[in-house]
Design a protein around this motif. Structure first.
Motif, mmCIF file in Angstrom:
data_model
loop_
_atom_site.group_PDB
_atom_site.id
_atom_site.type_symbol
_atom_site.label_atom_id
_atom_site.label_comp_id
_atom_site.label_asym_id
_atom_site.label_seq_id
_atom_site.Cartn_x
_atom_site.Cartn_y
_atom_site.Cartn_z
ATOM 1 N N TYR A 54 0.846 -1.237 0.157
ATOM 2 C CA TYR A 54 -0.152 0.416 0.292
ATOM 3 C C TYR A 54 0.424 0.915 -0.408
ATOM 4 N N CYS A 55 2.531 1.524 0.382
ATOM 5 C CA CYS A 55 3.025 2.845 0.468
ATOM 6 C C CYS A 55 4.534 2.439 -0.333
ATOM 7 N N CYS A 58 4.550 5.214 -3.419
ATOM 8 C CA CYS A 58 4.890 6.238 -3.760
ATOM 9 C C CYS A 58 6.091 6.736 -2.839
ATOM 10 N N HIS A 59 5.981 5.663 -1.764
ATOM 11 C CA HIS A 59 7.140 6.180 -0.803
ATOM 12 C C HIS A 59 9.072 4.440 -0.983
ATOM 13 N N PHE A 108 0.982 15.192 -7.050
ATOM 14 C CA PHE A 108 0.773 15.232 -6.054
ATOM 15 C C PHE A 108 1.064 17.074 -4.960
ATOM 16 N N LYS A 110 3.420 17.720 -3.866
ATOM 17 C CA LYS A 110 4.380 17.641 -2.433
ATOM 18 C C LYS A 110 4.811 15.995 -3.004
ATOM 19 N N LYS A 122 9.942 11.425 13.753
ATOM 20 C CA LYS A 122 8.031 12.365 14.054
ATOM 21 C C LYS A 122 7.735 11.038 15.276
ATOM 22 N N TYR A 126 2.958 9.595 16.203
ATOM 23 C CA TYR A 126 2.326 10.041 15.412
ATOM 24 C C TYR A 126 1.845 9.072 13.227
ATOM 25 N N SER A 153 -1.366 16.348 1.045
ATOM 26 C CA SER A 153 -1.214 16.030 0.073
ATOM 27 C C SER A 153 -1.350 14.421 -0.099
ATOM 28 N N MET A 154 -1.465 13.656 0.539
ATOM 29 C CA MET A 154 -1.453 12.308 0.246
ATOM 30 C C MET A 154 -2.586 12.008 0.369
HETATM 31 C C1 HEC Z 1 -0.221 7.333 -3.820
HETATM 32 C C2 HEC Z 1 0.758 8.000 -3.009
HETATM 33 C C3 HEC Z 1 0.991 7.723 -1.742
HETATM 34 C C4 HEC Z 1 1.296 6.599 -1.087
HETATM 35 C C5 HEC Z 1 0.131 5.547 -2.219
HETATM 36 C C6 HEC Z 1 1.196 6.392 0.259
HETATM 37 N N1 HEC Z 1 2.013 7.920 0.226
HETATM 38 FE FE1 HEC Z 1 2.507 9.154 2.104
HETATM 39 N N2 HEC Z 1 2.705 10.149 1.437
HETATM 40 C C7 HEC Z 1 2.117 10.917 0.223
HETATM 41 C C8 HEC Z 1 2.532 12.973 0.164
HETATM 42 C C9 HEC Z 1 2.659 13.045 -1.416
HETATM 43 C C10 HEC Z 1 3.348 12.637 1.111
HETATM 44 C C11 HEC Z 1 3.568 13.994 1.437
HETATM 45 C C12 HEC Z 1 2.432 15.073 1.919
HETATM 46 C C13 HEC Z 1 2.910 16.496 2.370
HETATM 47 O O1 HEC Z 1 3.411 16.706 2.773
HETATM 48 O O2 HEC Z 1 1.687 16.733 2.407
HETATM 49 C C14 HEC Z 1 3.020 11.697 1.862
HETATM 50 C C15 HEC Z 1 3.063 11.592 3.398
HETATM 51 C C16 HEC Z 1 3.667 10.842 4.087
HETATM 52 C C17 HEC Z 1 3.851 10.629 5.398
HETATM 53 C C18 HEC Z 1 4.706 12.242 5.933
HETATM 54 C C19 HEC Z 1 3.802 13.444 7.084
HETATM 55 C C20 HEC Z 1 4.296 13.902 7.343
HETATM 56 O O3 HEC Z 1 3.840 14.888 8.662
HETATM 57 O O4 HEC Z 1 5.003 14.109 7.201
HETATM 58 C C21 HEC Z 1 3.694 9.774 6.147
HETATM 59 C C22 HEC Z 1 4.220 9.294 8.241
HETATM 60 C C23 HEC Z 1 3.318 8.859 5.191
HETATM 61 N N3 HEC Z 1 2.963 9.273 3.745
HETATM 62 C C24 HEC Z 1 2.360 7.484 5.267
HETATM 63 C C25 HEC Z 1 2.533 6.649 4.850
HETATM 64 C C26 HEC Z 1 1.895 5.183 4.719
HETATM 65 C C27 HEC Z 1 2.601 4.427 5.984
HETATM 66 C C28 HEC Z 1 1.770 4.658 3.266
HETATM 67 C C29 HEC Z 1 1.464 2.963 3.192
HETATM 68 C C30 HEC Z 1 0.124 3.270 3.938
HETATM 69 C C31 HEC Z 1 2.268 5.830 1.935
HETATM 70 N N4 HEC Z 1 2.139 6.950 2.845
HETATM 71 C C32 HEC Z 1 1.247 6.177 1.409
HETATM 72 C C33 HEC Z 1 1.572 9.903 -0.854
HETATM 73 C C34 HEC Z 1 1.360 8.733 -0.949
#
Ligand code: HEC
Length: 248
Positions: A54-55, A58-59, A108, A110, A122, A126, A153-154
Protein backbone atom coordinates in the motif's frame (compact mmCIF):
# COMPACT_ATOMS: atom_id res chain seq x y z
CA UNK A 1 28.28 2.45 54.11
CA UNK A 2 24.45 2.32 54.48
CA UNK A 3 24.34 6.07 53.95
CA UNK A 4 26.12 5.63 50.64
CA UNK A 5 23.66 2.96 49.59
CA UNK A 6 20.80 5.32 50.44
CA UNK A 7 22.29 8.08 48.29
CA UNK A 8 22.83 5.61 45.47
CA UNK A 9 19.23 4.38 45.67
CA UNK A 10 17.87 7.94 45.77
CA UNK A 11 19.89 8.85 42.66
CA UNK A 12 18.74 5.75 40.77
CA UNK A 13 15.13 6.51 41.66
CA UNK A 14 15.49 10.13 40.53
CA UNK A 15 16.92 8.97 37.19
CA UNK A 16 14.08 6.50 36.69
CA UNK A 17 11.39 9.08 37.48
CA UNK A 18 13.10 11.49 35.08
CA UNK A 19 13.20 8.91 32.29
CA UNK A 20 9.55 7.98 32.72
CA UNK A 21 8.35 11.59 32.69
CA UNK A 22 10.38 12.34 29.54
CA UNK A 23 8.72 9.35 27.86
CA UNK A 24 5.28 10.48 28.98
CA UNK A 25 5.75 13.97 27.61
CA UNK A 26 6.63 12.69 24.14
CA UNK A 27 3.89 12.18 21.59
CA UNK A 28 2.10 15.50 21.86
CA UNK A 29 -1.52 16.35 22.37
CA UNK A 30 -4.37 14.38 20.87
CA UNK A 31 -2.35 11.50 19.41
CA UNK A 32 -3.39 7.87 19.67
CA UNK A 33 -0.90 5.53 21.35
CA UNK A 34 0.83 2.94 19.21
CA UNK A 35 1.73 -0.31 20.91
CA UNK A 36 5.05 -1.38 19.37
CA UNK A 37 6.83 -4.63 20.18
CA UNK A 38 9.94 -5.01 18.01
CA UNK A 39 10.38 -8.60 19.20
CA UNK A 40 7.03 -9.60 17.70
CA UNK A 41 8.30 -10.82 14.32
CA UNK A 42 4.83 -11.79 13.08
CA UNK A 43 3.64 -8.20 13.64
CA UNK A 44 6.66 -6.81 11.74
CA UNK A 45 6.05 -9.26 8.88
CA UNK A 46 2.39 -8.20 8.60
CA UNK A 47 3.50 -4.56 8.70
CA UNK A 48 6.05 -5.14 5.92
CA UNK A 49 3.39 -6.76 3.78
CA UNK A 50 1.09 -3.76 4.24
CA UNK A 51 3.93 -1.35 3.50
CA UNK A 52 4.95 -3.00 0.24
CA UNK A 53 1.36 -3.43 -0.90
CA UNK A 54 0.00 0.00 0.00
CA UNK A 55 2.88 2.47 0.44
CA UNK A 56 5.91 1.47 -1.62
CA UNK A 57 4.31 2.70 -4.86
CA UNK A 58 4.96 6.24 -3.63
CA UNK A 59 7.36 5.98 -0.66
CA UNK A 60 10.93 4.66 -0.59
CA UNK A 61 12.94 3.22 2.27
CA UNK A 62 16.31 4.44 0.99
CA UNK A 63 18.26 2.98 3.90
CA UNK A 64 16.69 -0.48 3.89
CA UNK A 65 17.98 -3.41 1.84
CA UNK A 66 15.64 -6.31 1.04
CA UNK A 67 18.33 -8.76 2.21
CA UNK A 68 18.70 -7.08 5.61
CA UNK A 69 14.93 -7.07 6.05
CA UNK A 70 14.76 -10.79 5.24
CA UNK A 71 17.34 -11.56 7.93
CA UNK A 72 15.79 -9.36 10.62
CA UNK A 73 12.18 -10.36 9.95
CA UNK A 74 12.89 -14.09 9.65
CA UNK A 75 11.87 -14.31 5.98
CA UNK A 76 13.50 -16.32 3.20
CA UNK A 77 14.97 -14.71 0.10
CA UNK A 78 12.15 -16.24 -1.95
CA UNK A 79 9.42 -14.89 0.36
CA UNK A 80 10.84 -11.37 0.19
CA UNK A 81 11.39 -11.39 -3.57
CA UNK A 82 7.93 -12.80 -4.31
CA UNK A 83 5.76 -11.07 -1.72
CA UNK A 84 7.48 -7.78 -0.92
CA UNK A 85 9.63 -6.75 -3.86
CA UNK A 86 7.39 -5.44 -6.65
CA UNK A 87 9.94 -3.24 -8.44
CA UNK A 88 12.29 -5.94 -9.73
CA UNK A 89 15.10 -4.58 -7.52
CA UNK A 90 17.99 -6.89 -6.56
CA UNK A 91 17.81 -8.82 -3.26
CA UNK A 92 20.77 -6.74 -2.05
CA UNK A 93 19.19 -3.54 -3.38
CA UNK A 94 17.38 -0.82 -1.46
CA UNK A 95 13.61 -0.44 -1.29
CA UNK A 96 13.09 2.42 -3.72
CA UNK A 97 9.58 3.60 -4.70
CA UNK A 98 8.20 2.60 -8.05
CA UNK A 99 7.14 6.18 -8.78
CA UNK A 100 9.76 8.70 -9.95
CA UNK A 101 9.96 11.60 -7.49
CA UNK A 102 9.45 14.29 -10.13
CA UNK A 103 6.19 12.69 -11.32
CA UNK A 104 4.96 12.33 -7.75
CA UNK A 105 5.58 16.00 -7.13
CA UNK A 106 3.66 16.91 -10.27
CA UNK A 107 0.69 14.72 -9.28
CA UNK A 108 0.47 15.43 -5.57
CA UNK A 109 2.08 18.88 -5.38
CA UNK A 110 4.54 17.40 -2.88
CA UNK A 111 7.01 14.54 -3.30
CA UNK A 112 6.24 11.67 -0.92
CA UNK A 113 9.04 11.75 1.70
CA UNK A 114 11.37 8.82 2.27
CA UNK A 115 9.97 6.83 5.19
CA UNK A 116 13.23 5.24 6.43
CA UNK A 117 13.58 7.66 9.32
CA UNK A 118 9.99 8.90 9.62
CA UNK A 119 9.33 7.18 12.97
CA UNK A 120 12.69 8.30 14.37
CA UNK A 121 11.76 11.84 13.38
CA UNK A 122 8.09 12.03 14.39
CA UNK A 123 7.54 9.09 16.74
CA UNK A 124 5.39 5.94 16.37
CA UNK A 125 2.31 7.60 17.91
CA UNK A 126 2.36 10.28 15.22
CA UNK A 127 2.58 7.81 12.31
CA UNK A 128 -0.07 5.52 13.85
CA UNK A 129 -2.45 8.43 14.44
CA UNK A 130 -1.80 9.86 10.98
CA UNK A 131 -2.78 6.54 9.36
CA UNK A 132 -6.03 6.51 11.36
CA UNK A 133 -7.03 10.14 10.80
CA UNK A 134 -7.85 10.49 7.12
CA UNK A 135 -11.28 11.79 6.15
CA UNK A 136 -13.06 12.69 2.94
CA UNK A 137 -12.77 16.37 2.06
CA UNK A 138 -14.04 17.45 -1.37
CA UNK A 139 -12.37 20.87 -0.99
CA UNK A 140 -8.87 19.29 -1.14
CA UNK A 141 -7.17 18.50 -4.49
CA UNK A 142 -6.73 14.81 -3.63
CA UNK A 143 -10.21 14.57 -2.05
CA UNK A 144 -8.79 13.69 1.39
CA UNK A 145 -7.74 15.54 4.49
CA UNK A 146 -6.19 14.48 7.78
CA UNK A 147 -6.78 15.74 11.32
CA UNK A 148 -3.22 14.94 12.46
CA UNK A 149 -1.59 16.58 9.42
CA UNK A 150 -4.13 19.14 8.13
CA UNK A 151 -4.13 19.60 4.34
CA UNK A 152 -1.72 16.69 3.73
CA UNK A 153 -1.41 16.04 0.02
CA UNK A 154 -1.54 12.27 0.47
CA UNK A 155 -4.72 10.33 -0.35
CA UNK A 156 -5.70 7.69 2.25
CA UNK A 157 -3.87 4.59 0.93
CA UNK A 158 -5.74 2.23 3.28
CA UNK A 159 -9.31 3.37 2.64
CA UNK A 160 -10.42 -0.02 1.33
CA UNK A 161 -9.39 -1.60 4.63
CA UNK A 162 -10.51 1.19 6.95
CA UNK A 163 -13.60 2.41 5.12
CA UNK A 164 -14.51 6.04 4.52
CA UNK A 165 -14.35 8.51 7.39
CA UNK A 166 -16.09 11.90 7.33
CA UNK A 167 -15.56 14.89 9.58
CA UNK A 168 -17.89 15.76 12.44
CA UNK A 169 -18.03 19.56 12.41
CA UNK A 170 -18.61 21.98 15.26
CA UNK A 171 -21.56 24.39 15.05
CA UNK A 172 -20.49 27.47 13.06
CA UNK A 173 -19.09 30.34 15.15
CA UNK A 174 -20.09 34.02 14.65
CA UNK A 175 -17.99 34.19 11.46
CA UNK A 176 -19.54 30.99 10.14
CA UNK A 177 -16.32 29.00 10.62
CA UNK A 178 -16.43 25.36 11.66
CA UNK A 179 -13.85 23.01 13.15
CA UNK A 180 -13.39 19.26 12.85
CA UNK A 181 -14.28 17.84 16.27
CA UNK A 182 -14.23 14.16 15.43
CA UNK A 183 -14.41 11.54 12.67
CA UNK A 184 -17.29 9.20 11.80
CA UNK A 185 -17.04 6.01 9.81
CA UNK A 186 -19.51 6.72 7.00
CA UNK A 187 -18.87 3.48 5.11
CA UNK A 188 -17.15 0.45 6.66
CA UNK A 189 -14.13 -1.04 4.96
CA UNK A 190 -13.08 -4.67 4.65
CA UNK A 191 -11.77 -4.56 8.24
CA UNK A 192 -13.57 -3.78 11.48
CA UNK A 193 -12.23 -0.72 13.36
CA UNK A 194 -10.41 -3.05 15.80
CA UNK A 195 -8.81 -4.99 12.95
CA UNK A 196 -7.77 -1.74 11.29
CA UNK A 197 -6.18 -0.46 14.49
CA UNK A 198 -4.19 -3.68 14.72
CA UNK A 199 -3.15 -3.50 11.04
CA UNK A 200 -2.06 0.15 11.20
CA UNK A 201 -0.21 -0.69 14.43
CA UNK A 202 1.68 -3.51 12.61
CA UNK A 203 2.55 -1.08 9.83
CA UNK A 204 3.81 1.46 12.38
CA UNK A 205 5.83 -1.28 14.09
CA UNK A 206 7.46 -2.17 10.76
CA UNK A 207 8.36 1.50 10.13
CA UNK A 208 9.71 1.70 13.69
CA UNK A 209 11.96 -1.28 12.97
CA UNK A 210 13.06 0.33 9.67
CA UNK A 211 14.01 3.59 11.38
CA UNK A 212 16.38 1.70 13.67
CA UNK A 213 17.05 -1.84 12.45
CA UNK A 214 19.64 -2.55 15.16
CA UNK A 215 17.29 -1.70 18.05
CA UNK A 216 16.50 -5.34 18.88
CA UNK A 217 20.13 -6.45 18.56
CA UNK A 218 21.25 -3.49 20.65
CA UNK A 219 18.94 -4.34 23.53
CA UNK A 220 20.26 -7.88 23.87
CA UNK A 221 23.84 -6.66 23.35
CA UNK A 222 23.32 -4.10 26.13
CA UNK A 223 22.95 -6.85 28.74
CA UNK A 224 26.36 -8.28 27.79
CA UNK A 225 27.96 -4.83 27.87
CA UNK A 226 26.63 -4.28 31.41
CA UNK A 227 27.84 -7.71 32.53
CA UNK A 228 31.25 -6.99 31.05
CA UNK A 229 31.43 -3.64 32.85
CA UNK A 230 30.46 -5.27 36.16
CA UNK A 231 33.14 -7.96 35.75
CA UNK A 232 35.70 -5.36 34.74
CA UNK A 233 34.91 -3.18 37.76
CA UNK A 234 35.49 -6.12 40.06
CA UNK A 235 38.79 -6.91 38.35
CA UNK A 236 39.94 -3.29 38.54
CA UNK A 237 39.04 -3.16 42.22
CA UNK A 238 41.00 -6.32 42.99
CA UNK A 239 43.97 -5.00 41.03
CA UNK A 240 43.87 -1.74 42.94
CA UNK A 241 43.89 -3.60 46.27
CA UNK A 242 46.82 -5.64 45.12
CA UNK A 243 48.88 -2.57 44.14
CA UNK A 244 48.06 -0.52 47.21
CA UNK A 245 48.94 -3.39 49.58
CA UNK A 246 52.67 -2.61 49.15
CA UNK A 247 52.30 1.17 49.24
CA UNK A 248 51.16 1.29 52.85
C1 HEC B 1 -0.34 7.89 -3.87
C2 HEC B 1 0.94 8.14 -3.26
C3 HEC B 1 1.10 7.79 -1.79
C4 HEC B 1 0.87 6.58 -1.18
C5 HEC B 1 0.36 5.29 -1.82
C6 HEC B 1 1.23 6.74 0.20
N1 HEC B 1 1.66 8.01 0.43
FE1 HEC B 1 2.37 8.75 2.21
N2 HEC B 1 2.65 10.57 1.34
C7 HEC B 1 2.38 10.89 0.02
C8 HEC B 1 2.64 12.30 -0.20
C9 HEC B 1 2.46 13.05 -1.51
C10 HEC B 1 3.09 12.82 1.05
C11 HEC B 1 3.48 14.27 1.35
C12 HEC B 1 2.31 14.94 2.02
C13 HEC B 1 2.54 16.40 2.30
O1 HEC B 1 3.65 16.76 2.74
O2 HEC B 1 1.58 17.18 2.12
C14 HEC B 1 3.09 11.71 1.99
C15 HEC B 1 3.48 11.80 3.32
C16 HEC B 1 3.53 10.75 4.22
C17 HEC B 1 3.98 10.84 5.59
C18 HEC B 1 4.56 12.07 6.26
C19 HEC B 1 3.52 12.86 6.96
C20 HEC B 1 4.13 14.10 7.58
O3 HEC B 1 3.74 14.42 8.70
O4 HEC B 1 5.01 14.74 6.97
C21 HEC B 1 3.86 9.59 6.14
C22 HEC B 1 4.19 9.17 7.56
C23 HEC B 1 3.32 8.74 5.12
N3 HEC B 1 3.13 9.46 3.97
C24 HEC B 1 3.05 7.39 5.32
C25 HEC B 1 2.50 6.57 4.34
C26 HEC B 1 2.18 5.17 4.56
C27 HEC B 1 2.46 4.40 5.84
C28 HEC B 1 1.65 4.70 3.40
C29 HEC B 1 1.11 3.32 3.12
C30 HEC B 1 0.04 2.86 3.97
C31 HEC B 1 1.62 5.80 2.44
N4 HEC B 1 2.15 6.92 3.05
C32 HEC B 1 1.17 5.72 1.13
C33 HEC B 1 1.94 10.01 -0.96
C34 HEC B 1 1.60 8.69 -0.76
Amino acid sequence: MTKRIHIFLALTLALLVGAVSVQASEGGAGLMSANINLRDQASLQRGAKLFFNYCSGCHSLHYMRYSRMARDLGLTRKEVMQNLNFTGARFQGHAIAAMPEADAEKWFGKAPPDLSLMVAQKGPDYVYSYLNSFYLDPTRPVGWNNTVFPNASMPNPLWELQGLQVAKLSTPDSKGKTEVIGLDLARPGSMTPAQFHAASNDLTAFLTYVSEPVAVERQSLGIWVLLYLAAFTLLAYMLKREYWKDVH
